[in-house]
Design a protein around this motif. Structure first.
Motif, mmCIF file in Angstrom:
data_model
loop_
_atom_site.group_PDB
_atom_site.id
_atom_site.type_symbol
_atom_site.label_atom_id
_atom_site.label_comp_id
_atom_site.label_asym_id
_atom_site.label_seq_id
_atom_site.Cartn_x
_atom_site.Cartn_y
_atom_site.Cartn_z
ATOM 1 N N ASN A 22 0.836 -1.205 0.000
ATOM 2 C CA ASN A 22 0.000 0.000 0.000
ATOM 3 C C ASN A 22 0.868 1.251 0.000
ATOM 4 O O ASN A 22 1.870 1.306 0.708
ATOM 5 C CB ASN A 22 -0.882 0.013 1.251
ATOM 6 N N THR A 24 1.532 5.459 -2.072
ATOM 7 C CA THR A 24 1.321 6.410 -3.158
ATOM 8 C C THR A 24 2.556 6.384 -4.050
ATOM 9 O O THR A 24 3.683 6.460 -3.555
ATOM 10 C CB THR A 24 1.097 7.826 -2.602
ATOM 11 N N LYS A 42 -2.620 6.382 -5.611
ATOM 12 C CA LYS A 42 -2.533 5.415 -4.514
ATOM 13 C C LYS A 42 -2.712 4.008 -5.053
ATOM 14 O O LYS A 42 -3.379 3.806 -6.065
ATOM 15 C CB LYS A 42 -3.593 5.711 -3.463
#
Length: 86
Positions: A22, A24, A42
Motif C-alpha cells: 500500500n 502512493t 494510490k
C-alpha cells in the motif's frame, strides 16, 4: 509504501505470508521493460511472500505481487508502453 499483513502460514521450513502493498506512487518504478515515472496515484496490491528457511535462517525469499492490479491502480495498464519513461 507499507505492507499490511493478512495471514501467515508455516509448514516445516516454509513460511507464506498473504499481504498487500500500500502506498502512493511518488517516485520512479523500475520494471524489466522500463521505468514508470511517478503518477501520484494510490495503490493497494495483493501480494504473497514465500520464505524458505534452513537452520532458522532465511535461505530464500520470493515476493509475488498482483502486478496487473497494481498497474491498473496506477492508471498505466491500458497503455503500458506509453507509460514507460524514455
Amino acid at each position: 509504501m507499507h505492507r499490511e499483513l493478512y495471514d501467515l502460514y508455516a509448514t516445516d521450513d516454509v513460511v507464506v505470508v498473504e499481504l498487500s502493498l500500500n502506498g502512493t506512487h511518488q517516485g520512479p518504478l523500475a520494471l524489466p521493460n522500463g521505468t514508470i515515472p511517478a503518477t501520484g496515484k494510490k495503490m493497494s496490491a495483493p501480494c504473497c511472500d514465500v520464505f524458505r528457511l534452513q537452520d532458522g535462517k532465511v535461505l530464500s525469499f520470493n515476493c509475488y505481487t498482483a502486478a496487473t492490479i497494481m498497474l491498473g491502480q496506477l492508471g498505466v495498464l491500458p497503455n503500458l508502453q506509453v507509460a514507460f519513461a524514455k
